[in-house]
Motif scaffolding. Structure first.
Motif, mmCIF file in Angstrom:
data_model
loop_
_atom_site.group_PDB
_atom_site.id
_atom_site.type_symbol
_atom_site.label_atom_id
_atom_site.label_comp_id
_atom_site.label_asym_id
_atom_site.label_seq_id
_atom_site.Cartn_x
_atom_site.Cartn_y
_atom_site.Cartn_z
ATOM 1 N N ARG A 125 47.792 105.384 4.119
ATOM 2 C CA ARG A 125 47.636 104.705 5.415
ATOM 3 C C ARG A 125 48.105 103.252 5.318
ATOM 4 N N GLU A 126 47.762 102.577 4.241
ATOM 5 C CA GLU A 126 48.188 101.186 4.060
ATOM 6 C C GLU A 126 49.705 101.088 3.892
ATOM 7 N N ILE A 127 50.279 102.033 3.176
ATOM 8 C CA ILE A 127 51.734 102.047 2.992
ATOM 9 C C ILE A 127 52.422 102.296 4.327
ATOM 10 N N LYS A 128 51.888 103.209 5.112
ATOM 11 C CA LYS A 128 52.459 103.485 6.443
ATOM 12 C C LYS A 128 52.411 102.226 7.304
ATOM 13 N N ARG A 129 51.297 101.499 7.227
ATOM 14 C CA ARG A 129 51.173 100.245 7.983
ATOM 15 C C ARG A 129 52.230 99.240 7.523
ATOM 16 N N LEU A 130 52.436 99.153 6.215
ATOM 17 C CA LEU A 130 53.443 98.230 5.683
ATOM 18 C C LEU A 130 54.852 98.582 6.148
ATOM 19 N N LEU A 131 55.118 99.864 6.285
ATOM 20 C CA LEU A 131 56.461 100.301 6.672
ATOM 21 C C LEU A 131 56.698 100.255 8.182
ATOM 22 N N ASN A 132 55.617 100.245 8.978
ATOM 23 C CA ASN A 132 55.771 100.350 10.431
ATOM 24 C C ASN A 132 55.424 99.097 11.215
ATOM 25 N N ASP A 133 54.693 98.173 10.638
ATOM 26 C CA ASP A 133 54.293 96.970 11.351
ATOM 27 C C ASP A 133 55.481 96.021 11.457
ATOM 28 N N PRO A 134 55.910 95.706 12.693
ATOM 29 C CA PRO A 134 57.098 94.840 12.858
ATOM 30 C C PRO A 134 56.956 93.464 12.220
ATOM 31 N N ALA A 186 63.236 105.494 0.587
ATOM 32 C CA ALA A 186 63.276 104.825 -0.716
ATOM 33 C C ALA A 186 62.181 103.764 -0.817
ATOM 34 N N MET A 187 61.958 103.026 0.279
ATOM 35 C CA MET A 187 60.893 102.017 0.271
ATOM 36 C C MET A 187 59.527 102.685 0.128
ATOM 37 N N LYS A 188 59.329 103.798 0.822
ATOM 38 C CA LYS A 188 58.063 104.520 0.718
ATOM 39 C C LYS A 188 57.846 105.025 -0.713
ATOM 40 N N ALA A 189 58.892 105.547 -1.327
ATOM 41 C CA ALA A 189 58.795 106.014 -2.714
ATOM 42 C C ALA A 189 58.465 104.849 -3.650
ATOM 43 N N ASP A 190 59.074 103.689 -3.421
ATOM 44 C CA ASP A 190 58.767 102.495 -4.223
ATOM 45 C C ASP A 190 57.297 102.115 -4.103
ATOM 46 N N LEU A 191 56.801 102.092 -2.873
ATOM 47 C CA LEU A 191 55.419 101.680 -2.640
ATOM 48 C C LEU A 191 54.421 102.670 -3.226
ATOM 49 N N ILE A 192 54.724 103.958 -3.131
ATOM 50 C CA ILE A 192 53.847 104.968 -3.724
ATOM 51 C C ILE A 192 53.878 104.851 -5.244
ATOM 52 N N GLY A 193 55.051 104.655 -5.806
ATOM 53 C CA GLY A 193 55.165 104.478 -7.251
ATOM 54 C C GLY A 193 54.402 103.263 -7.741
ATOM 55 N N TRP A 194 54.491 102.154 -6.992
ATOM 56 C CA TRP A 194 53.747 100.940 -7.350
ATOM 57 C C TRP A 194 52.249 101.240 -7.328
ATOM 58 N N TRP A 195 51.795 101.933 -6.277
ATOM 59 C CA TRP A 195 50.371 102.241 -6.168
ATOM 60 C C TRP A 195 49.906 103.137 -7.315
ATOM 61 N N LEU A 196 50.708 104.116 -7.684
ATOM 62 C CA LEU A 196 50.321 104.996 -8.784
ATOM 63 C C LEU A 196 50.222 104.235 -10.110
ATOM 64 N N ARG A 197 51.109 103.264 -10.317
ATOM 65 C CA ARG A 197 51.087 102.489 -11.560
ATOM 66 C C ARG A 197 49.961 101.455 -11.589
ATOM 67 N N HIS A 198 49.733 100.799 -10.443
ATOM 68 C CA HIS A 198 48.831 99.644 -10.432
ATOM 69 C C HIS A 198 47.548 99.852 -9.626
ATOM 70 N N GLN A 199 47.426 100.971 -8.943
ATOM 71 C CA GLN A 199 46.253 101.258 -8.116
ATOM 72 C C GLN A 199 46.045 100.206 -7.026
ATOM 73 N N VAL A 204 48.257 98.641 -3.268
ATOM 74 C CA VAL A 204 49.438 98.616 -2.410
ATOM 75 C C VAL A 204 50.076 97.240 -2.548
ATOM 76 N N ASN A 205 51.378 97.222 -2.744
ATOM 77 C CA ASN A 205 52.101 95.966 -2.945
ATOM 78 C C ASN A 205 52.325 95.284 -1.596
ATOM 79 N N GLU A 206 51.402 94.407 -1.230
ATOM 80 C CA GLU A 206 51.487 93.673 0.034
ATOM 81 C C GLU A 206 52.660 92.690 0.046
ATOM 82 N N PHE A 207 53.185 92.380 -1.114
ATOM 83 C CA PHE A 207 54.276 91.405 -1.222
ATOM 84 C C PHE A 207 55.633 92.077 -1.405
ATOM 85 N N TYR A 208 55.743 93.334 -1.082
ATOM 86 C CA TYR A 208 56.964 94.116 -1.271
ATOM 87 C C TYR A 208 58.181 93.436 -0.641
#
Length: 80
Positions: free
Chosen positions: A16-25, A42-55, A57-61
């Motif tokens: 949900r947080e990743i979706k917000r990051l990708l959709n909020d103008p 690709a951005m979604k895959a990056d964000l999911i990968g970051w979350w899996l590694r670091h637990q 969501v990368n707010e500074f993407y």
């Protein structure tokens, strides 16, 4: 085993947080507007990968320029 259980438990909230990051103008404004960007998939895959590694969501993407198509490596950045 405990980490896997925690990861599975928190994954829906992370999506949900990743979706917000990708959709909020306001959040999706590129820091480098003159450079080509990755696809949304690709951005979604990056964000999911970051979350899996670091637990987290990368707010500074976008601030890190990780949305750019080339020239950036997420491994060069530390999680908060």
């Amino acid at each position: 085993m405990k980490k896997i259980t925690r990861t599975i438990k928190h994954f829906p909230q992370a999506l949900r947080e990743i979706k917000r990051l990708l959709n909020d103008p306001e959040l999706t404004q590129p820091y480098y507007p003159d450079q080509p960007r990755k696809s949304r998939l690709a951005m979604k895959a990056d964000l999911i990968g970051w979350w899996l590694r670091h637990q987290e969501v990368n707010e500074f993407y976008y601030y890190y320029g990780l949305d750019r198509a080339s020239g950036v490596n997420a491994d060069d950045y530390l999680a908060y």
